[in-house]
Design a protein around this motif. Structure first.
Motif, PDB file in Angstrom:
ATOM      1  N   ALA A 158      45.239  52.452  52.070  1.00 18.89           N
ATOM      2  CA  ALA A 158      46.308  51.540  51.675  1.00 18.89           C
ATOM      3  C   ALA A 158      46.076  51.168  50.210  1.00 18.89           C
ATOM      4  CB  ALA A 158      46.283  50.297  52.558  1.00 18.89           C
ATOM      5  N   THR A 159      47.093  50.590  49.593  1.00 15.39           N
ATOM      6  CA  THR A 159      46.988  50.225  48.183  1.00 15.39           C
ATOM      7  C   THR A 159      47.375  48.770  47.997  1.00 15.39           C
ATOM      8  OG1 THR A 159      47.577  52.487  47.540  1.00 15.39           O
ATOM      9  CG2 THR A 159      47.705  50.802  45.837  1.00 15.39           C
ATOM     10  N   PHE A 160      46.530  48.033  47.288  1.00 12.37           N
ATOM     11  CA  PHE A 160      46.790  46.637  46.972  1.00 12.37           C
ATOM     12  C   PHE A 160      47.163  46.549  45.500  1.00 12.37           C
ATOM     13  CE2 PHE A 160      45.022  42.502  45.463  1.00 12.37           C
ATOM     14  CZ  PHE A 160      45.861  41.655  46.165  1.00 12.37           C
ATOM     15  N   TYR A 161      48.447  46.326  45.235  1.00 12.72           N
ATOM     16  CA  TYR A 161      48.930  46.194  43.862  1.00 12.72           C
ATOM     17  C   TYR A 161      48.881  44.721  43.468  1.00 12.72           C
ATOM     18  CZ  TYR A 161      50.891  50.920  44.430  1.00 12.72           C
ATOM     19  OH  TYR A 161      51.067  52.263  44.650  1.00 12.72           O
ATOM     20  N   PHE A 162      48.339  44.437  42.290  1.00 11.40           N
ATOM     21  CA  PHE A 162      48.174  43.043  41.883  1.00 11.40           C
ATOM     22  C   PHE A 162      48.172  42.904  40.366  1.00 11.40           C
ATOM     23  CE2 PHE A 162      43.994  44.818  41.506  1.00 11.40           C
ATOM     24  CZ  PHE A 162      43.398  44.141  40.453  1.00 11.40           C
ATOM     25  N   LEU A 181      45.053  34.829  46.210  1.00  6.44           N
ATOM     26  CA  LEU A 181      44.908  34.353  47.588  1.00  6.44           C
ATOM     27  C   LEU A 181      44.891  35.513  48.577  1.00  6.44           C
ATOM     28  CD1 LEU A 181      47.327  31.282  47.477  1.00  6.44           C
ATOM     29  CD2 LEU A 181      44.825  31.221  47.501  1.00  6.44           C
ATOM     30  N   MET A 182      45.759  36.499  48.347  1.00  3.82           N
ATOM     31  CA  MET A 182      45.796  37.647  49.247  1.00  3.82           C
ATOM     32  C   MET A 182      44.518  38.470  49.135  1.00  3.82           C
ATOM     33  SD  MET A 182      48.953  40.290  49.747  1.00  3.82           S
ATOM     34  CE  MET A 182      49.127  41.326  51.194  1.00  3.82           C
ATOM     35  N   TRP A 183      44.014  38.605  47.909  1.00  5.86           N
ATOM     36  CA  TRP A 183      42.752  39.334  47.711  1.00  5.86           C
ATOM     37  C   TRP A 183      41.616  38.653  48.455  1.00  5.86           C
ATOM     38  CZ3 TRP A 183      40.613  43.719  46.274  1.00  5.86           C
ATOM     39  CH2 TRP A 183      39.260  43.735  45.919  1.00  5.86           C
ATOM     40  N   ARG A 184      41.531  37.330  48.341  1.00 10.71           N
ATOM     41  CA  ARG A 184      40.464  36.620  49.040  1.00 10.71           C
ATOM     42  C   ARG A 184      40.599  36.780  50.557  1.00 10.71           C
ATOM     43  NH1 ARG A 184      36.637  36.845  46.315  1.00 10.71           N
ATOM     44  NH2 ARG A 184      35.640  35.608  47.934  1.00 10.71           N
ATOM     45  N   ALA A 185      41.833  36.749  51.049  1.00 14.29           N
ATOM     46  CA  ALA A 185      42.055  36.929  52.489  1.00 14.29           C
ATOM     47  C   ALA A 185      41.648  38.331  52.927  1.00 14.29           C
ATOM     48  CB  ALA A 185      43.521  36.669  52.821  1.00 14.29           C
ATOM     49  N   LEU A 186      41.968  39.324  52.124  1.00 15.25           N
ATOM     50  CA  LEU A 186      41.594  40.702  52.457  1.00 15.25           C
ATOM     51  C   LEU A 186      40.081  40.888  52.437  1.00 15.25           C
ATOM     52  CD1 LEU A 186      44.297  42.640  50.402  1.00 15.25           C
ATOM     53  CD2 LEU A 186      44.036  42.700  52.893  1.00 15.25           C
ATOM     54  N   ARG A 187      39.414  40.190  51.539  1.00 16.03           N
ATOM     55  CA  ARG A 187      37.957  40.304  51.454  1.00 16.03           C
ATOM     56  C   ARG A 187      37.289  39.593  52.637  1.00 16.03           C
ATOM     57  NH1 ARG A 187      34.921  42.756  49.735  1.00 16.03           N
ATOM     58  NH2 ARG A 187      33.736  41.860  48.031  1.00 16.03           N
ATOM     59  N   LYS A 203      42.020  49.494  57.964  1.00 16.41           N
ATOM     60  CA  LYS A 203      42.316  50.684  57.166  1.00 16.41           C
ATOM     61  C   LYS A 203      41.730  50.423  55.775  1.00 16.41           C
ATOM     62  CE  LYS A 203      46.342  53.533  55.868  1.00 16.41           C
ATOM     63  NZ  LYS A 203      46.249  54.564  56.910  1.00 16.41           N
ATOM     64  N   PRO A 204      41.039  51.390  55.193  1.00 12.79           N
ATOM     65  CA  PRO A 204      40.501  51.168  53.842  1.00 12.79           C
ATOM     66  C   PRO A 204      41.632  51.009  52.834  1.00 12.79           C
ATOM     67  CG  PRO A 204      40.287  53.474  54.478  1.00 12.79           C
ATOM     68  CD  PRO A 204      40.728  52.737  55.709  1.00 12.79           C
ATOM     69  N   PHE A 205      41.388  50.244  51.793  1.00 12.54           N
ATOM     70  CA  PHE A 205      42.405  50.079  50.766  1.00 12.54           C
ATOM     71  C   PHE A 205      41.765  50.096  49.387  1.00 12.54           C
ATOM     72  CE2 PHE A 205      40.972  45.735  51.377  1.00 12.54           C
ATOM     73  CZ  PHE A 205      41.027  45.170  50.116  1.00 12.54           C
ATOM     74  N   LYS A 206      42.562  50.460  48.415  1.00 14.03           N
ATOM     75  CA  LYS A 206      42.104  50.443  47.030  1.00 14.03           C
ATOM     76  C   LYS A 206      42.906  49.412  46.253  1.00 14.03           C
ATOM     77  CE  LYS A 206      45.189  54.258  45.693  1.00 14.03           C
ATOM     78  NZ  LYS A 206      45.271  55.590  45.057  1.00 14.03           N
ATOM     79  N   ALA A 207      42.279  48.817  45.252  1.00 15.33           N
ATOM     80  CA  ALA A 207      42.924  47.822  44.412  1.00 15.33           C
ATOM     81  C   ALA A 207      43.476  48.503  43.164  1.00 15.33           C
ATOM     82  CB  ALA A 207      41.931  46.737  44.026  1.00 15.33           C
ATOM     83  N   VAL A 218      37.212  43.236  40.446  1.00 12.60           N
ATOM     84  CA  VAL A 218      38.350  42.407  40.852  1.00 12.60           C
ATOM     85  C   VAL A 218      37.863  41.028  41.288  1.00 12.60           C
ATOM     86  CG1 VAL A 218      40.317  42.191  42.408  1.00 12.60           C
ATOM     87  CG2 VAL A 218      39.664  44.444  41.546  1.00 12.60           C
ATOM     88  N   ASP A 219      36.794  40.987  42.068  1.00 12.54           N
ATOM     89  CA  ASP A 219      36.216  39.710  42.489  1.00 12.54           C
ATOM     90  C   ASP A 219      35.826  38.856  41.289  1.00 12.54           C
ATOM     91  OD1 ASP A 219      36.277  39.408  45.240  1.00 12.54           O
ATOM     92  OD2 ASP A 219      34.383  40.431  45.571  1.00 12.54           O
ATOM     93  N   GLY A 220      35.155  39.488  40.333  1.00 12.59           N
ATOM     94  CA  GLY A 220      34.648  38.753  39.185  1.00 12.59           C
ATOM     95  C   GLY A 220      35.746  38.158  38.333  1.00 12.59           C
TER      96      GLY A 220
END
Length: 215
Positions: A8-12, A21-27, A33-37, A106-108
């Protein structure tokens, strides 16, 4: 479209508190399913589709900021707006791209901007974020890795897939826009036939009843 084993792909964009907020929830609760940022430029998406961002509409701006703070408090996510918003996010996005768009990068960057409220738009603030990620010279790294061009490619690729806003999670060709659609994405992963019901099929081809005049 089910049965696809691709990521899956996380566009941000780092300008978006909803994307944070969505990134933190995904983490916290990874998808089944694996996803890439994939960093993209939100302003370019808005320009392409002829939209205004929520912070560009006066009354909506305050509502959006209050809603984000409420959501973060409700979800127990560390959250603090940076000194000014909207802000120029290009260099923070380019830094992430230059670092390979890894979870650590991305986290940092996200954590600094919306977790601590740091100023990523100033050279000094960006340098501090870079130092935390082991980057001594952020502009030099961005230039040497071709990050600006790669970010443009990311954005153009997202537009070609129909992405119109951030955050967007793309799963098997289906787009889930916004932090509040994460439960729908999870349901889709559990049941790839989610959009195959009679009513889901009907609304997919629903006629346009009226077109608003512009200008």
């Amino acid at each position: 479209m089910s049965g696809n084993d691709a990521q899956a792909t996380f566009y941000f964009d780092t300008i978006s508190p909803f994307a944070y907020l969505m990134w933190r929830a995904l983490r916290r609760a990874p998808l089944a399913k694996p996803f890439k940022a994939v960093p993209v430029v939100f302003g370019a998406l808005l320009n392409h589709w002829g939209q205004l961002g929520p912070a560009e509409i006066g009354p909506k701006r305050l509502h959006t900021y209050r809603y984000c703070q409420w959501l973060a408090d409700r979800e127990g996510i560390r959250f603090r707006f940076p000194p000014a918003h909207p802000f120029r996010s290009l260099d923070s996005l380019r830094l992430i791209v230059a670092l390979g768009s890894t979870e650590t990068a991305v986290d940092g960057v996200f954590g600094a901007i919306f977790g601590e409220g740091m100023d990523a738009a100033s050279p000094e603030g960006l340098a501090r974020i870079g130092e935390r990620l082991g980057v001594a010279d952020v502009p030099a790294l961005i230039a040497s890795t071709g990050a600006a061009a790669r970010l443009r490619d990311n954005t153009e690729g997202a537009i070609s897939q129909g992405v119109f806003g951030v955050p967007t999670l793309a799963v098997d060709g289906e787009l889930f826009w916004g932090f509040d659609t994460l439960p729908m994405a999870i349901d889709y992963l559990a049941d790839p036939a989610l959009f195959e019901s009679d009513e889901m099929r009907r609304i997919a081809d629903l006629p346009v009843g009226i077109v608003r005049r512009k200008g």
